[in-house]
Scaffold this motif. Structure first.
Motif, mmCIF file in Angstrom:
data_model
loop_
_atom_site.group_PDB
_atom_site.id
_atom_site.type_symbol
_atom_site.label_atom_id
_atom_site.label_comp_id
_atom_site.label_asym_id
_atom_site.label_seq_id
_atom_site.Cartn_x
_atom_site.Cartn_y
_atom_site.Cartn_z
ATOM 1 N N SER A 48 0.723 -1.304 0.128
ATOM 2 C CA SER A 48 -0.085 0.005 -0.130
ATOM 3 C C SER A 48 0.764 1.246 0.075
ATOM 4 C CB SER A 48 -0.934 -0.230 1.111
ATOM 5 O OG SER A 48 -1.564 0.856 1.256
ATOM 6 N N HIS A 49 2.040 1.328 1.047
ATOM 7 C CA HIS A 49 2.701 2.250 0.889
ATOM 8 C C HIS A 49 3.730 2.582 -0.260
ATOM 9 C CE1 HIS A 49 5.499 5.357 2.613
ATOM 10 N NE2 HIS A 49 6.480 4.643 2.199
ATOM 11 N N GLU A 50 4.090 1.707 -0.998
ATOM 12 C CA GLU A 50 4.800 1.807 -2.310
ATOM 13 C C GLU A 50 3.942 2.141 -3.554
ATOM 14 O OE1 GLU A 50 6.604 -1.745 -5.134
ATOM 15 O OE2 GLU A 50 6.870 -1.955 -3.214
ATOM 16 N N ARG A 53 -1.846 3.207 -2.874
ATOM 17 C CA ARG A 53 -3.261 2.690 -3.172
ATOM 18 C C ARG A 53 -3.612 1.867 -1.793
ATOM 19 N NH1 ARG A 53 -3.599 1.105 -9.174
ATOM 20 N NH2 ARG A 53 -2.320 2.810 -9.927
ATOM 21 N N GLN A 54 -4.927 2.108 -1.357
ATOM 22 C CA GLN A 54 -5.337 1.087 -0.529
ATOM 23 C C GLN A 54 -5.334 -0.211 -1.046
ATOM 24 O OE1 GLN A 54 -8.988 2.186 1.305
ATOM 25 N NE2 GLN A 54 -8.506 4.373 1.294
ATOM 26 N N ILE A 55 -5.177 -1.381 -0.054
ATOM 27 C CA ILE A 55 -4.985 -2.892 -0.392
ATOM 28 C C ILE A 55 -6.142 -3.403 0.621
ATOM 29 C CG2 ILE A 55 -3.507 -4.849 -0.790
ATOM 30 C CD1 ILE A 55 -3.024 -2.653 -2.489
ATOM 31 N N VAL A 68 -8.803 -10.194 -2.984
ATOM 32 C CA VAL A 68 -7.827 -9.254 -3.239
ATOM 33 C C VAL A 68 -8.315 -7.958 -3.790
ATOM 34 C CG1 VAL A 68 -5.324 -8.623 -3.235
ATOM 35 C CG2 VAL A 68 -5.998 -11.086 -2.611
ATOM 36 N N MET A 69 -8.344 -6.790 -3.137
ATOM 37 C CA MET A 69 -9.036 -5.730 -3.600
ATOM 38 C C MET A 69 -7.941 -4.531 -3.783
ATOM 39 S SD MET A 69 -12.240 -5.737 -1.283
ATOM 40 C CE MET A 69 -11.416 -6.115 0.105
ATOM 41 N N VAL A 70 -7.780 -3.969 -4.850
ATOM 42 C CA VAL A 70 -6.969 -2.497 -4.713
ATOM 43 C C VAL A 70 -7.918 -1.535 -4.857
ATOM 44 C CG1 VAL A 70 -5.060 -1.507 -6.208
ATOM 45 C CG2 VAL A 70 -5.072 -4.185 -6.044
ATOM 46 N N GLY A 71 -7.722 -0.504 -4.208
ATOM 47 C CA GLY A 71 -8.384 0.904 -4.534
ATOM 48 C C GLY A 71 -7.526 1.869 -4.701
ATOM 49 N N THR A 72 -8.117 3.092 -4.684
ATOM 50 C CA THR A 72 -7.310 4.462 -5.006
ATOM 51 C C THR A 72 -6.597 4.839 -3.581
ATOM 52 O OG1 THR A 72 -9.125 5.875 -4.566
ATOM 53 C CG2 THR A 72 -8.981 4.958 -6.815
ATOM 54 N N ALA A 73 -6.093 5.801 -3.637
ATOM 55 C CA ALA A 73 -5.575 6.600 -2.399
ATOM 56 C C ALA A 73 -6.588 6.987 -1.208
ATOM 57 C CB ALA A 73 -4.557 7.719 -2.597
ATOM 58 N N LYS A 74 -7.704 7.058 -1.793
ATOM 59 C CA LYS A 74 -8.884 7.527 -0.888
ATOM 60 C C LYS A 74 -9.934 6.657 -0.718
ATOM 61 C CE LYS A 74 -8.190 12.394 -2.133
ATOM 62 N NZ LYS A 74 -8.320 13.366 -1.617
ATOM 63 N N VAL A 97 -10.329 -6.712 5.753
ATOM 64 C CA VAL A 97 -9.350 -5.998 6.389
ATOM 65 C C VAL A 97 -8.670 -5.140 5.080
ATOM 66 C CG1 VAL A 97 -7.262 -6.326 7.600
ATOM 67 C CG2 VAL A 97 -8.947 -7.753 8.034
ATOM 68 N N HIS A 98 -8.543 -3.919 5.455
ATOM 69 C CA HIS A 98 -7.702 -3.057 4.468
ATOM 70 C C HIS A 98 -7.077 -1.991 4.910
ATOM 71 C CE1 HIS A 98 -10.371 0.574 4.038
ATOM 72 N NE2 HIS A 98 -11.311 -0.102 4.475
ATOM 73 N N THR A 99 -6.167 -1.472 4.124
ATOM 74 C CA THR A 99 -5.241 -0.477 4.504
ATOM 75 C C THR A 99 -5.750 0.836 4.355
ATOM 76 O OG1 THR A 99 -4.192 -0.294 2.424
ATOM 77 C CG2 THR A 99 -2.963 -1.631 4.056
ATOM 78 N N HIS A 100 -5.198 2.023 5.143
ATOM 79 C CA HIS A 100 -5.715 3.368 4.891
ATOM 80 C C HIS A 100 -4.279 3.752 4.631
ATOM 81 C CE1 HIS A 100 -10.021 3.813 5.756
ATOM 82 N NE2 HIS A 100 -9.870 2.787 6.680
ATOM 83 N N LEU A 101 -4.341 5.103 3.939
ATOM 84 C CA LEU A 101 -3.142 5.861 3.675
ATOM 85 C C LEU A 101 -3.285 6.984 4.609
ATOM 86 C CD1 LEU A 101 -2.847 5.291 -0.142
ATOM 87 C CD2 LEU A 101 -1.198 4.297 1.569
#
Length: 105
Positions: A48-50, A53-55, A68-74, A97-101
Motif C-alpha cells: 500500500s505504501h509503495e 493505494r489502499q489494499i 484481494v482488492m486494490v483501491g485508490t488512495a482515498k 481488512v484493508h489499509t488506509h493511507l
C-alpha cells in the motif's frame, strides 16, 4: 502463475512486480481465530505504501483469502459477490481488512 482475475479493483498503472505481490496475497492463510496475521498485515502495508493505494482482503471463516482488492488512495470498492447469503440462516462469513493511507498535510 496466478490469474489476474483474483485481484479486484483499480489495478491500472501498477508495475508487474507490484501486481504479482498483490496477487500472492491470495495464497496467504490466517488462523481462523485471528483477524489478521502480523505477516499479512506487514505485506499489505508495504504494498500500500509503495503503490499509494489502499489494499484489502476478504477472509473467510477458515482463514482463507477469498478476494484481494486494490483501491485508490482515498477509497476501496468491494467486489460484487451478490446480495444472497450462503444459506437462509447464515451470513457470508467474510471479514474485510484493508489499509488506509495517512492524509498528508
Amino acid at each position: 502463475m496466478l490469474s489476474i482475475n483474483i485481484v479486484h479493483g483499480f489495478t491500472r498503472g501498477l508495475k508487474h512486480n507490484q501486481l504479482r505481490r498483490i496477487e500472492r496475497l491470495s495464497t496467504r492463510r490466517v488462523a481462523a481465530d485471528t483477524i489478521i496475521s502480523p505477516e499479512l498485515a506487514r505485506q499489505m502495508t508495504e504494498i500500500s505504501h509503495e503503490t499509494g493505494r489502499q489494499i484489502g482482503v476478504l477472509i473467510n471463516r477458515k482463514g482463507q483469502i477469498e478476494y484481494v482488492m486494490v483501491g485508490t488512495a482515498k477509497q476501496i470498492e468491494m467486489p460484487d459477490f451478490g446480495r444472497a447469503r450462503v444459506s437462509e440462516d447464515r451470513f457470508r462469513g467474510l471479514r474485510c481488512v484493508h489499509t488506509h493511507l495517512a492524509a498528508k498535510s
